[in-house]
Scaffold this motif. Structure first.
Motif, PDB file in Angstrom:
ATOM      1  N   PRO A 151     -27.203 -32.143  10.003  1.00  0.00           N
ATOM      2  CA  PRO A 151     -26.487 -31.390  10.777  1.00  0.00           C
ATOM      3  C   PRO A 151     -25.051 -31.773  10.474  1.00  0.00           C
ATOM      4  O   PRO A 151     -24.284 -32.724  11.135  1.00  0.00           O
ATOM      5  CB  PRO A 151     -26.957 -32.103  12.168  1.00  0.00           C
ATOM      6  N   VAL A 152     -24.408 -30.894   9.503  1.00  0.00           N
ATOM      7  CA  VAL A 152     -23.048 -31.237   9.114  1.00  0.00           C
ATOM      8  C   VAL A 152     -22.316 -30.047   9.736  1.00  0.00           C
ATOM      9  O   VAL A 152     -22.319 -28.908   9.088  1.00  0.00           O
ATOM     10  CB  VAL A 152     -23.012 -31.406   7.782  1.00  0.00           C
ATOM     11  N   ALA A 153     -21.304 -30.185  10.493  1.00  0.00           N
ATOM     12  CA  ALA A 153     -20.531 -29.109  11.032  1.00  0.00           C
ATOM     13  C   ALA A 153     -19.910 -28.326  10.026  1.00  0.00           C
ATOM     14  O   ALA A 153     -19.116 -29.002   9.140  1.00  0.00           O
ATOM     15  CB  ALA A 153     -19.652 -29.361  12.184  1.00  0.00           C
ATOM     16  N   SER A 154     -19.786 -26.863   9.806  1.00  0.00           N
ATOM     17  CA  SER A 154     -19.291 -26.087   8.827  1.00  0.00           C
ATOM     18  C   SER A 154     -18.651 -24.610   9.335  1.00  0.00           C
ATOM     19  O   SER A 154     -19.240 -24.521  10.222  1.00  0.00           O
ATOM     20  CB  SER A 154     -20.149 -25.833   7.689  1.00  0.00           C
ATOM     21  N   ASP A 155     -17.767 -24.317   8.752  1.00  0.00           N
ATOM     22  CA  ASP A 155     -16.847 -23.047   9.270  1.00  0.00           C
ATOM     23  C   ASP A 155     -16.318 -22.338   8.126  1.00  0.00           C
ATOM     24  O   ASP A 155     -15.828 -23.197   7.159  1.00  0.00           O
ATOM     25  CB  ASP A 155     -16.456 -23.102  10.323  1.00  0.00           C
ATOM     26  N   GLY A 156     -15.995 -21.073   8.079  1.00  0.00           N
ATOM     27  CA  GLY A 156     -15.145 -20.442   7.073  1.00  0.00           C
ATOM     28  C   GLY A 156     -14.767 -19.193   7.600  1.00  0.00           C
ATOM     29  O   GLY A 156     -15.451 -18.485   8.724  1.00  0.00           O
ATOM     30  N   SER A 157     -13.658 -18.561   7.198  1.00  0.00           N
ATOM     31  CA  SER A 157     -13.040 -17.459   7.830  1.00  0.00           C
ATOM     32  C   SER A 157     -12.106 -16.766   6.683  1.00  0.00           C
ATOM     33  O   SER A 157     -11.715 -17.471   5.950  1.00  0.00           O
ATOM     34  CB  SER A 157     -12.265 -17.479   9.074  1.00  0.00           C
ATOM     35  N   ALA A 158     -12.162 -15.397   6.782  1.00  0.00           N
ATOM     36  CA  ALA A 158     -11.265 -14.554   5.816  1.00  0.00           C
ATOM     37  C   ALA A 158     -10.896 -13.446   6.573  1.00  0.00           C
ATOM     38  O   ALA A 158     -11.410 -12.653   7.383  1.00  0.00           O
ATOM     39  CB  ALA A 158     -12.028 -14.206   4.512  1.00  0.00           C
ATOM     40  N   PHE A 159      -9.305 -13.446   6.433  1.00  0.00           N
ATOM     41  CA  PHE A 159      -8.759 -12.004   7.069  1.00  0.00           C
ATOM     42  C   PHE A 159      -7.738 -11.720   6.112  1.00  0.00           C
ATOM     43  O   PHE A 159      -7.044 -12.017   5.353  1.00  0.00           O
ATOM     44  CB  PHE A 159      -8.238 -12.529   8.397  1.00  0.00           C
ATOM     45  N   PHE A 160      -7.846  -9.973   6.426  1.00  0.00           N
ATOM     46  CA  PHE A 160      -6.712  -9.266   5.715  1.00  0.00           C
ATOM     47  C   PHE A 160      -6.246  -8.223   6.528  1.00  0.00           C
ATOM     48  O   PHE A 160      -7.125  -7.461   7.093  1.00  0.00           O
ATOM     49  CB  PHE A 160      -7.182  -8.814   4.143  1.00  0.00           C
ATOM     50  N   ILE A 161      -5.029  -7.706   6.394  1.00  0.00           N
ATOM     51  CA  ILE A 161      -4.505  -6.634   7.119  1.00  0.00           C
ATOM     52  C   ILE A 161      -3.673  -6.046   6.280  1.00  0.00           C
ATOM     53  O   ILE A 161      -2.728  -6.599   5.524  1.00  0.00           O
ATOM     54  CB  ILE A 161      -3.769  -7.176   8.562  1.00  0.00           C
ATOM     55  N   ASN A 162      -3.482  -4.522   5.959  1.00  0.00           N
ATOM     56  CA  ASN A 162      -2.546  -3.629   5.537  1.00  0.00           C
ATOM     57  C   ASN A 162      -2.501  -2.394   5.948  1.00  0.00           C
ATOM     58  O   ASN A 162      -3.177  -1.772   6.685  1.00  0.00           O
ATOM     59  CB  ASN A 162      -3.291  -3.495   3.870  1.00  0.00           C
ATOM     60  N   GLU A 163      -0.898  -2.192   6.350  1.00  0.00           N
ATOM     61  CA  GLU A 163      -0.688  -0.890   7.033  1.00  0.00           C
ATOM     62  C   GLU A 163       0.665  -0.539   6.345  1.00  0.00           C
ATOM     63  O   GLU A 163       1.530  -1.222   5.787  1.00  0.00           O
ATOM     64  CB  GLU A 163      -0.333  -1.202   8.508  1.00  0.00           C
ATOM     65  N   ARG A 164       0.654   0.900   6.365  1.00  0.00           N
ATOM     66  CA  ARG A 164       1.921   1.505   5.686  1.00  0.00           C
ATOM     67  C   ARG A 164       2.059   2.814   6.491  1.00  0.00           C
ATOM     68  O   ARG A 164       1.171   3.471   6.802  1.00  0.00           O
ATOM     69  CB  ARG A 164       1.460   1.738   4.164  1.00  0.00           C
ATOM     70  N   GLY A 165       3.423   2.999   6.642  1.00  0.00           N
ATOM     71  CA  GLY A 165       4.004   4.530   7.179  1.00  0.00           C
ATOM     72  C   GLY A 165       4.657   5.482   6.368  1.00  0.00           C
ATOM     73  O   GLY A 165       5.123   5.242   5.419  1.00  0.00           O
ATOM     74  N   PHE A 166       4.239   6.543   6.604  1.00  0.00           N
ATOM     75  CA  PHE A 166       4.930   7.775   5.661  1.00  0.00           C
ATOM     76  C   PHE A 166       5.650   8.841   6.645  1.00  0.00           C
ATOM     77  O   PHE A 166       5.160   8.917   7.933  1.00  0.00           O
ATOM     78  CB  PHE A 166       3.907   8.546   4.946  1.00  0.00           C
ATOM     79  N   LEU A 167       6.489   9.392   6.130  1.00  0.00           N
ATOM     80  CA  LEU A 167       7.323  10.426   6.931  1.00  0.00           C
ATOM     81  C   LEU A 167       7.374  11.715   6.064  1.00  0.00           C
ATOM     82  O   LEU A 167       7.621  11.831   4.854  1.00  0.00           O
ATOM     83  CB  LEU A 167       8.631  10.173   7.087  1.00  0.00           C
ATOM     84  N   PHE A 168       6.814  12.846   6.805  1.00  0.00           N
ATOM     85  CA  PHE A 168       6.772  14.109   6.276  1.00  0.00           C
ATOM     86  C   PHE A 168       7.767  14.956   6.949  1.00  0.00           C
ATOM     87  O   PHE A 168       7.869  15.069   8.211  1.00  0.00           O
ATOM     88  CB  PHE A 168       5.286  14.736   6.396  1.00  0.00           C
ATOM     89  N   GLU A 169       8.764  15.623   6.114  1.00  0.00           N
ATOM     90  CA  GLU A 169       9.835  16.350   6.614  1.00  0.00           C
ATOM     91  C   GLU A 169       9.969  17.666   6.223  1.00  0.00           C
ATOM     92  O   GLU A 169       9.898  17.848   4.896  1.00  0.00           O
ATOM     93  CB  GLU A 169      11.196  15.742   6.531  1.00  0.00           C
ATOM     94  N   ASN A 170       9.880  18.713   6.950  1.00  0.00           N
ATOM     95  CA  ASN A 170      10.247  20.323   6.385  1.00  0.00           C
ATOM     96  C   ASN A 170      11.757  20.353   6.396  1.00  0.00           C
ATOM     97  O   ASN A 170      12.579  20.353   7.162  1.00  0.00           O
ATOM     98  CB  ASN A 170       9.662  21.141   7.471  1.00  0.00           C
ATOM     99  N   VAL A 171      12.220  20.670   5.207  1.00  0.00           N
ATOM    100  CA  VAL A 171      13.714  20.715   4.869  1.00  0.00           C
ATOM    101  C   VAL A 171      13.739  22.190   4.573  1.00  0.00           C
ATOM    102  O   VAL A 171      14.946  22.351   4.003  1.00  0.00           O
ATOM    103  CB  VAL A 171      14.175  19.715   3.316  1.00  0.00           C
ATOM    104  N   SER A 172      13.007  23.055   4.700  1.00  0.00           N
ATOM    105  CA  SER A 172      13.365  24.491   4.436  1.00  0.00           C
ATOM    106  C   SER A 172      13.555  25.236   5.955  1.00  0.00           C
ATOM    107  O   SER A 172      13.380  24.648   6.853  1.00  0.00           O
ATOM    108  CB  SER A 172      12.043  25.063   3.860  1.00  0.00           C
ATOM    109  N   ASP A 173      13.741  26.564   5.629  1.00  0.00           N
ATOM    110  CA  ASP A 173      13.917  27.310   6.998  1.00  0.00           C
ATOM    111  C   ASP A 173      12.846  28.079   7.245  1.00  0.00           C
ATOM    112  O   ASP A 173      12.877  29.063   8.201  1.00  0.00           O
ATOM    113  CB  ASP A 173      15.066  28.429   6.617  1.00  0.00           C
ATOM    114  N   SER A 174      11.692  27.774   6.894  1.00  0.00           N
ATOM    115  CA  SER A 174      10.323  28.293   7.209  1.00  0.00           C
ATOM    116  C   SER A 174       9.190  27.307   7.713  1.00  0.00           C
ATOM    117  O   SER A 174       9.386  26.195   7.299  1.00  0.00           O
ATOM    118  CB  SER A 174       9.749  29.031   5.860  1.00  0.00           C
ATOM    119  N   LEU A 175       8.218  27.870   8.131  1.00  0.00           N
ATOM    120  CA  LEU A 175       6.988  27.096   8.613  1.00  0.00           C
ATOM    121  C   LEU A 175       6.495  26.714   7.159  1.00  0.00           C
ATOM    122  O   LEU A 175       6.115  27.572   6.524  1.00  0.00           O
ATOM    123  CB  LEU A 175       6.109  28.105   9.518  1.00  0.00           C
ATOM    124  N   VAL A 176       5.936  25.486   7.353  1.00  0.00           N
ATOM    125  CA  VAL A 176       5.187  25.033   6.216  1.00  0.00           C
ATOM    126  C   VAL A 176       3.767  24.278   6.789  1.00  0.00           C
ATOM    127  O   VAL A 176       3.910  23.722   7.709  1.00  0.00           O
ATOM    128  CB  VAL A 176       6.078  24.048   5.413  1.00  0.00           C
TER     129      VAL A 176
END
Length: 335
Positions: A151-176
């Motif tokens: 009876p030997v106490a043992s534990d382990g954990s692994a964690f990872f997080i990844n986030e990224r944001g993007f911006l979409f812009e219509n630079v024209s005079d028409s619907l896209v």
């Protein structure tokens, strides 16, 4: 005369020695895959696609412990910085391992994650702009504990997080209008054989649109949400959920977890799933929309053996047995 007779055979048997916990095997695994492509890899000329400033979120942690002074810990990490402009593209990758083992190297706690994110830039974009049109997340994590000798106490954990944001812009005079097509695959496994502990794997994948200005977003499933669930043993449990556009939310959010805990029988919880989707996006002249996308993953196992009863000294056990015998003898004399 009142005779008091002690019946102590059960007590002497219970406290004569300390209990030894059964061997323990705990395992937590997961893999997440998410690839999405913007407009078949080429953004319309009227749309400017850029990385949202300050949107990058990275976080990671890994740890193993074994409650034995003779246990040894080793760890390693290898990280490569991404380059979407090279040929071929260099993905971001991070591989990290940690283990704490007892002498002999076969018992202890072991943890690892392997993360790879590949981003492909629009070949028609301005070379001074970052215009990612194809992004693939392919990662895995695993943690396990193997204790056989006591009876030997043992534990382990692994964690990872990844986030990224993007911006979409219509630079024209028409619907896209344009689209984003995505593919998701995930696998989760938690198993536990023994007592006094648990194994758990959990993860999240998401793509969420926000800050809509002159923009509309529609979600369309391209392939069914297919899943296979296994729950074997009384403590095995699988939870999963997929939320898609609706009620003021634009995007998708997938989350799932498997867990198994110590019990009379071995337990195993497993989940495998796939789905594909399409976002249809329209931008009015001057319109814009933000997209936040990412993943989170966590693996954990823990074995905390219950304290064993403290054995009575041998002399005290003999004393109690002697008192019991004396009481029985006195009762026979009186009768």
């Amino acid at each position: 005369m009142k005779i008091i007779v002690f019946s102590l055979s059960a007590a002497v048997t219970l406290w004569a020695g300390a209990a030894i916990s059964a061997p323990v095997s705990a395992n937590s695994e997961l893999s997440l895959f998410h690839r999405y492509t913007v407009n078949s890899g080429s953004v319309p000329d009227a749309v400017r696609l850029s990385i949202l400033p300050g949107s990058l979120v990275l976080g990671a942690d890994i740890e193993t412990n074994v409650d034995d002074p003779d246990a040894t810990n080793t760890s390693s990490v290898n990280t490569v910085v991404a380059n979407p402009f090279s040929e071929p593209v260099v993905p971001f990758s991070s591989v990290r391992m940690d283990e704490t083992v007892l002498p002999g190297g076969t018992e202890g706690a072991f943890a690892a994650y392997d993360v790879e994110v590949t981003s492909v830039d629009d070949p028609d974009a301005n070379p001074f702009d970052t215009s990612i049109v194809d992004r693939t997340v392919n990662n895995s994590g695993s943690v396990r504990a193997e204790i056989a000798s006591g009876p030997v106490a043992s534990d382990g954990s692994a964690f990872f997080i990844n986030e990224r944001g993007f911006l979409f812009e219509n630079v024209s005079d028409s619907l896209v209008s344009f689209n984003i097509v995505g593919d998701v695959r995930a696998s989760f496994l938690s198993s536990y054989d023994g007592s006094d502990g648990f194994a758990r794997a959990s993860g999240t994948l998401f793509s969420e649109f926000g800050a809509l200005s002159g923009a509309t977003v529609s979600y369309l499933p391209l392939a069914p949400y297919l899943r296979t669930i296994t729950e074997e043993g009384g403590t095995a449990q699988v939870t999963e959920n997929l939320v898609t556009s609706g009620d003021g939310f634009d995007g998708f959010l997938f989350s799932a977890a498997t867990s198994a805990a110590g019990g009379a029988d071995a337990a195993e919880a497993a989940l495998d799933l796939t789905f594909r989707y399409l976002f249809s996006i329209s931008l009015d002249p001057g319109g814009s929309v933000e997209l936040l996308t990412g993943f989170r993953q966590r693996n954990a196992v823990e074995y905390t053996p219950a304290p064993a009863p403290v054995p009575l000294p041998a002399s005290f056990s003999f004393l109690l047995a002697g008192l019991a015998g004396l009481g029985i003898a006195r009762r026979r004399i009186r009768s």
